[in-house]
Design a protein around this motif. Structure first.
Motif, PDB file in Angstrom:
ATOM      1  N   GLU A  44      30.393  19.753  36.206  1.00 38.90           N
ATOM      2  CA  GLU A  44      31.160  20.732  35.437  1.00 38.90           C
ATOM      3  C   GLU A  44      30.578  22.130  35.611  1.00 38.90           C
ATOM      4  N   GLU A  45      29.228  22.232  35.579  1.00 41.69           N
ATOM      5  CA  GLU A  45      28.575  23.526  35.725  1.00 41.69           C
ATOM      6  C   GLU A  45      28.844  24.107  37.104  1.00 41.69           C
ATOM      7  N   SER A  46      28.790  23.280  38.125  1.00 44.29           N
ATOM      8  CA  SER A  46      28.998  23.769  39.490  1.00 44.29           C
ATOM      9  C   SER A  46      30.426  24.267  39.669  1.00 44.29           C
ATOM     10  N   MET A  47      31.382  23.627  39.010  1.00 41.37           N
ATOM     11  CA  MET A  47      32.772  24.080  39.074  1.00 41.37           C
ATOM     12  C   MET A  47      32.916  25.452  38.423  1.00 41.37           C
ATOM     13  N   LYS A  48      32.224  25.655  37.275  1.00 42.68           N
ATOM     14  CA  LYS A  48      32.277  26.952  36.595  1.00 42.68           C
ATOM     15  C   LYS A  48      31.667  28.029  37.474  1.00 42.68           C
ATOM     16  N   ASP A  49      30.543  27.684  38.122  1.00 40.49           N
ATOM     17  CA  ASP A  49      29.903  28.649  39.020  1.00 40.49           C
ATOM     18  C   ASP A  49      30.841  28.998  40.168  1.00 40.49           C
ATOM     19  N   TYR A  50      31.525  27.986  40.692  1.00 40.71           N
ATOM     20  CA  TYR A  50      32.438  28.213  41.808  1.00 40.71           C
ATOM     21  C   TYR A  50      33.586  29.129  41.386  1.00 40.71           C
ATOM     22  N   GLU A  51      34.131  28.864  40.188  1.00 42.62           N
ATOM     23  CA  GLU A  51      35.231  29.690  39.697  1.00 42.62           C
ATOM     24  C   GLU A  51      34.785  31.139  39.514  1.00 42.62           C
ATOM     25  N   ARG A  52      33.559  31.296  39.048  1.00 41.74           N
ATOM     26  CA  ARG A  52      33.033  32.647  38.833  1.00 41.74           C
ATOM     27  C   ARG A  52      32.851  33.374  40.163  1.00 41.74           C
ATOM     28  N   GLU A  53      32.321  32.672  41.138  1.00 41.10           N
ATOM     29  CA  GLU A  53      32.116  33.277  42.459  1.00 41.10           C
ATOM     30  C   GLU A  53      33.458  33.615  43.110  1.00 41.10           C
ATOM     31  N   LEU A  54      34.447  32.757  42.880  1.00 41.61           N
ATOM     32  CA  LEU A  54      35.771  32.992  43.454  1.00 41.61           C
ATOM     33  C   LEU A  54      36.393  34.244  42.829  1.00 41.61           C
ATOM     34  N   GLU A  55      36.220  34.365  41.510  1.00 41.78           N
ATOM     35  CA  GLU A  55      36.752  35.533  40.804  1.00 41.78           C
ATOM     36  C   GLU A  55      36.067  36.803  41.297  1.00 41.78           C
ATOM     37  N   ALA A  56      34.750  36.724  41.480  1.00 41.26           N
ATOM     38  CA  ALA A  56      33.984  37.884  41.930  1.00 41.26           C
ATOM     39  C   ALA A  56      34.378  38.290  43.351  1.00 41.26           C
ATOM     40  N   SER A  57      34.743  37.317  44.171  1.00 45.29           N
ATOM     41  CA  SER A  57      35.080  37.628  45.565  1.00 45.29           C
ATOM     42  C   SER A  57      36.352  38.458  45.673  1.00 45.29           C
ATOM     43  N   PHE A  58      37.234  38.335  44.663  1.00 48.94           N
ATOM     44  CA  PHE A  58      38.478  39.105  44.673  1.00 48.94           C
ATOM     45  C   PHE A  58      38.316  40.473  43.991  1.00 48.94           C
ATOM     46  N   ARG A  59      37.225  40.658  43.319  1.00 52.35           N
ATOM     47  CA  ARG A  59      37.032  41.886  42.548  1.00 52.35           C
ATOM     48  C   ARG A  59      36.554  43.015  43.448  1.00 52.35           C
ATOM     49  N   LYS A  60      37.110  44.177  43.273  1.00 48.77           N
ATOM     50  CA  LYS A  60      36.708  45.349  44.042  1.00 48.77           C
ATOM     51  C   LYS A  60      36.078  46.369  43.106  1.00 48.77           C
ATOM     52  N   ILE A  61      34.874  46.779  43.383  1.00 50.35           N
ATOM     53  CA  ILE A  61      34.192  47.811  42.599  1.00 50.35           C
ATOM     54  C   ILE A  61      33.855  48.973  43.524  1.00 50.35           C
ATOM     55  N   SER A  62      34.176  50.180  43.063  1.00 51.97           N
ATOM     56  CA  SER A  62      33.920  51.366  43.880  1.00 51.97           C
ATOM     57  C   SER A  62      33.212  52.423  43.047  1.00 51.97           C
ATOM     58  N   GLU A  63      32.587  53.373  43.710  1.00 50.96           N
ATOM     59  CA  GLU A  63      31.941  54.481  43.011  1.00 50.96           C
ATOM     60  C   GLU A  63      32.970  55.254  42.179  1.00 50.96           C
ATOM     61  N   GLY A  64      32.598  55.599  40.946  1.00 47.60           N
ATOM     62  CA  GLY A  64      33.505  56.315  40.056  1.00 47.60           C
ATOM     63  C   GLY A  64      34.247  55.408  39.096  1.00 47.60           C
ATOM     64  N   ASP A  65      34.219  54.073  39.372  1.00 49.23           N
ATOM     65  CA  ASP A  65      34.900  53.126  38.479  1.00 49.23           C
ATOM     66  C   ASP A  65      34.175  53.026  37.134  1.00 49.23           C
ATOM     67  N   LEU A  66      34.951  52.781  36.078  1.00 50.44           N
ATOM     68  CA  LEU A  66      34.378  52.458  34.773  1.00 50.44           C
ATOM     69  C   LEU A  66      34.395  50.946  34.634  1.00 50.44           C
ATOM     70  N   ILE A  67      33.222  50.361  34.431  1.00 50.66           N
ATOM     71  CA  ILE A  67      33.138  48.903  34.306  1.00 50.66           C
ATOM     72  C   ILE A  67      32.286  48.536  33.097  1.00 50.66           C
ATOM     73  N   SER A  68      32.516  47.337  32.589  1.00 51.94           N
ATOM     74  CA  SER A  68      31.764  46.859  31.435  1.00 51.94           C
ATOM     75  C   SER A  68      30.874  45.702  31.839  1.00 51.94           C
TER      76      SER A  68
END
Length: 301
Positions: free
Chosen positions: A2-26
């Motif tokens: 179960e933990e490995s699946m959660k880690d995988y989902e998190r990594e998958l979500e992060a792979s689609f995320r784009k962060i650039s200079e000037g962005d406001l993030i939390s």
């Protein structure tokens, strides 16, 4: 599994995320030390905010004002701080949104708690939303404050009274809140006074329309010219002067104001004297004996 699946989902979500200079993030604070704050950004890299990029407020302290678990919004300054982390600045993020927040505080008349960080000419400085705010000496107390030194480091309840982003001008006031608190305390005292009560007072001042009389607990009330005495007078000074001790009757306490009557108090006193005299006559043994003697004398046995 179960933990490995959660880690995988998190990594998958992060792979689609784009962060650039000037962005406001939390991010969520996962570590704090005297030099920097580390944030979990739910991204491949962690976020770092250096102490000098947290706040403009000189009294701000990472170890005191930031705790693990806090949510912080910051602006991306660099995608790599040299150690594989994303370099962030809360100070820059605040500058972008702070003035809008301050305008909201002004409109809502929001009460804020601030700490005086500096004493300057004719007032003190405190920071709100990372913006330097000025509290004039005339807005620190109900009375004008000449010695500002005792206010250094003091916490004050204030309200925003001026917001001008173009001139970078933020003005705060503690006096407005103190005035409201004083009025609430005054109105509460007035509400505790029962109409019809006879009180002792001292004439404070005379006006063409009546006399102001000082009462207990710092209160005062107005005796209208028509309520000063039985006879008709043109001005209160005909029968009163400042400093005179008087008895007054409370007529009403509407809208936090006390209406008084010297005339009604005197009428009450006269009525009590008459009642007292009558009571003595009917309760004395002599009076009772005389009335019984008269009664028996008239009876023929």
């Amino acid at each position: 599994m179960e933990e490995s699946m959660k880690d995988y989902e998190r990594e998958l979500e992060a792979s689609f995320r784009k962060i650039s200079e000037g962005d406001l993030i939390s991010g969520t604070v996962i570590d704090v030390n005297e030099e920097e704050v580390t944030l979990d950004l739910k991204y491949y890299a962690q976020g770092i905010i250096k102490a000098e990029d947290m706040s403009n407020d000189p009294s701000f302290s990472l170890m005191t004002d930031v705790a693990v678990g806090d949510e912080i919004e910051a602006e991306v300054i660099s995608m790599d701080d040299g150690h594989g982390n994303i370099l962030l600045s809360k100070k820059e993020a605040q500058q972008d949104t702070a003035w809008d927040v301050l305008k909201t505080y002004l409109e809502e008349k929001k009460e804020l708690t601030v700490k005086v960080s500096e004493v300057v000419n004719a007032g003190v400085v405190a920071y709100v939303e990372g913006i330097r705010g000025f509290i004039p000496a005339s807005q620190l107390s109900l009375q004008y404050v000449e010695d500002l030194a005792p206010f250094q480091g003091r916490q004050l309840n204030v309200r925003v009274i001026t917001v001008d982003p173009e001139k970078q001008k933020l003005v705060l006031s503690a006096k407005e809140i103190l005035r409201e608190q004083e009025k609430e305390a005054h109105d509460h005292k007035v509400a505790m006074i029962v109409p019809g009560t006879i009180l002792n007072g001292t004439v404070e001042s005379l006006q063409p329309y009546g006399a102001f009389v000082a009462l207990q607990d710092g209160l005062s009330g107005l005796v209208h010219i028509s309520q000063i005495c039985e006879k008709r007078i043109k001005k209160p000074s005909e029968v009163l002067k400042a400093g005179d001790k008087v008895k007054v009757k409370v007529l009403n306490t509407n809208d936090g104001r006390i209406s008084l009557s010297i005339k009604a108090a005197e009428e009450n006193a006269q009525a009590e004297e008459i009642e007292d005299t009558d009571a003595k006559q009917y309760s004395s043994g002599e009076s009772l004996g005389t009335s019984l003697g008269d009664l028996f004398a008239k009876l023929k046995l």
